[in-house]
Design a protein around this motif. Sequence first.
Motif, short mmCIF file in Angstrom:
data_model
loop_
_atom_site.label_atom_id
_atom_site.label_comp_id
_atom_site.label_asym_id
_atom_site.label_seq_id
_atom_site.Cartn_x
_atom_site.Cartn_y
_atom_site.Cartn_z
N HIS A 161 -4.72 3.80 -5.30
CA HIS A 161 -5.87 3.76 -4.40
C HIS A 161 -6.34 5.08 -3.81
CE1 HIS A 161 -2.93 4.16 -1.18
NE2 HIS A 161 -3.90 4.26 -0.31
N PHE A 180 -3.53 12.37 8.88
CA PHE A 180 -3.72 11.22 8.00
C PHE A 180 -4.02 9.92 8.77
CE2 PHE A 180 -2.70 7.66 5.36
CZ PHE A 180 -3.56 7.93 4.30
N ASN A 232 0.81 -1.22 0.00
CA ASN A 232 0.00 0.00 0.00
C ASN A 232 0.85 1.27 0.00
OD1 ASN A 232 -1.48 2.13 2.03
ND2 ASN A 232 -2.87 1.25 0.53
N ASP A 244 -7.23 2.63 5.14
CA ASP A 244 -6.26 1.71 4.54
C ASP A 244 -6.25 0.40 5.32
OD1 ASP A 244 -5.26 3.32 2.46
OD2 ASP A 244 -3.89 4.36 3.80
N HIS A 271 -9.64 6.78 -0.14
CA HIS A 271 -9.67 7.95 0.75
C HIS A 271 -10.73 8.97 0.37
CE1 HIS A 271 -6.36 6.15 2.74
NE2 HIS A 271 -5.56 6.24 1.69
FE LIG Z 1 -3.79 5.03 1.68
#
Ligand SMILES: [Fe+2]
Lengths: 200, 439
Positions: free
Chosen positions: B218, B365, B212, B373, B223
């Motif tokens: 992605h 984040f 990832n 994630d 997100h």
């Molecule tokens: Fe991510």
Amino acid sequence: MSDARRTLVPPTRGYFDLDHYGTLAALVQEWRSLGEIPPERLPTAEDHASVCRFLHYEARLLDAARLPEWLALFTDDCVYWLPTDVDGADPRKVVSWEMNDRRRLEERVERLGTGRAYSQAPPTRTTHLYANIEVLTAGVTEVHALCTFLIQTHLAGRVSQRSGSNGFVLRRAGRSWQIVVKRVSLFDADLPQDNNSFTL
Amino acid sequence: MPGTPMPRPTAPVSAGRYGHLFRPGYVHRDLYASPELFAAEMRHLFGNTWVYVGHESEIPQPNDFVMRTVGRRPVILCRKEDGGLSVLLNRCTHRGALVCRTPRGNARHFTCGYHAWTFLNDGRCTGVPLKHAYGSEYDRADQNLRSIAVDAYRGFIFASVSPHVPPLVEHLAGARDFLDQWLDRDGARPVLVQNGDMQFQTHANWKTVYDNAGDGYHPPFSHTSMLRVFADRYGDVDMQYYAKNFDESPLLSKDLGRGHTTLDQRPAMHAESAWRRQHVSPGREALEAALVDRYGAEEALRMLDASTGSGLNLNIFPNLLIIGNQIQMLEPVAVNRTVVRWFSTTLDGAPPEINATRLRLQEDFPSFGEVDDTAQFESCQHGLEDVPELEWVDIRRHMDTGAGRTDTDGYWREPISSDLHLRCYYGAWRRIMEEAAAR
Ligand SMILES: [Fe+2]
Ligand code: FES
């Protein structure tokens, strides 16, 4: 997500200045060094009862995932805080799991309401238990409430618990209260954590 | 320093002990689901390469130590009395107990709790109670804790169980250039790793996490929730450039050699001002105003720009991921369990407003993105473990599009959504695992 959304210019902007952090750090030190509640800080029986009612209501909103209503319990200068340490570290120096001001807390609730927050799809089911509630007066308009919590969770087939203690600063609002600070101190905040993206 | 052009990762052939796990554009599910393969990785992959174990600023004083792991092996990372580093296998040479059981501290020696054998922090055994029972012939050196290879690059400390590894700088290959760029953002101020960490536990294989970190495909999908909230409130901020056809954007994925890669978002994120692109964080206005007051608008903006997310994912195989301003260290626990430690960073000597801002940005984040994630990692693990009929995992993006080229810095680049990252690190995985198997 309706009324909680799009508070583009919150009434209180950027109040997390260095002094504000100093106040928070002092508050945590006070709570950590607290002995038996001094007589002059004991609340009236009426205040004690209304604080307990209010905390139980807060927990009930969380368990029912009524987040916009839950958000409405907080003041415009509020703090929702999950430390990563268990030693009362200063948030100017140590990272937190969550250190939300009013805006960030709204954004958090908005994110969960988008329907695309995959960490909560399906959502974590919770049962919040608050126990050992202690209430202390803090000036004319505010009280502090300390309690322990046990949150039973179930996420997609996995059952697990979260536990620790909460520190609240509550401000009088008519016959009830509003939350100025909610500090959620997981007893294992410094150790590996499973998905905590629900609201503790 | 321009990089040496790397030979392109070729289509894996089915040779060697592990060849059956690879075919062009695909890797086998066993890599994520087999407990036997996980055990082999811990032994042979993590045992035969440089593994990140910590940062020098975590153990600044003589005799400081932290407990870490190298492919599940418990180790103690020590600052010795003379200022040098040592990494000791935290396994008593007597019966195997941990000689150190506190996560961090300051100690010149460790005394095993079981029968009180005592060891200096360079590994030397200095005390064995009632040692006459071992007879007169015994060799003290036998009883020393096993000390493994250790080296540091500009504060980043790596250890290797096997002594047969290339020098650290050679191992870092092109990742070294990017580490330099990351470290030099605010000129002279050294990065400190003394600000706590978040330990995310994910019920997924460690490589799912590693995959990832180099997955530039992605973000707009995984997100969405985060991007949507910040776009609604603040307009064209953060990674909104992902909304367009992002393979046409200046974002890119790069092969840095030896399994290391980068996703570079700086051409978009830092095109003008990183700070101005950054959505509001707690205290933004107050802290910015205090800095402008003290340093003037220009210097304040320079400092804030240098402390906003780095716009870089730098992936150093197998367990170090630099993301934004954070240092991620992967700790594989089981085939389907990984602890991802996100260490926060501050700058030595920076104004407190800068460091408070850095910390608030570094909470952003993890709570708005990493959680989603993590949900994907666990979801992948479920599918890979429980559907044995479907054996292959697709890593074909941009394998045959001809969109790759050598960049001006000498490194091979592909569009941001490429699976270049996986093809590169699986090349390193195979090389290290096959060499160990042949030994
Ligand atoms: Fe991510
Ligand atoms: S196991 Fe350590 S002294 Fe016996």
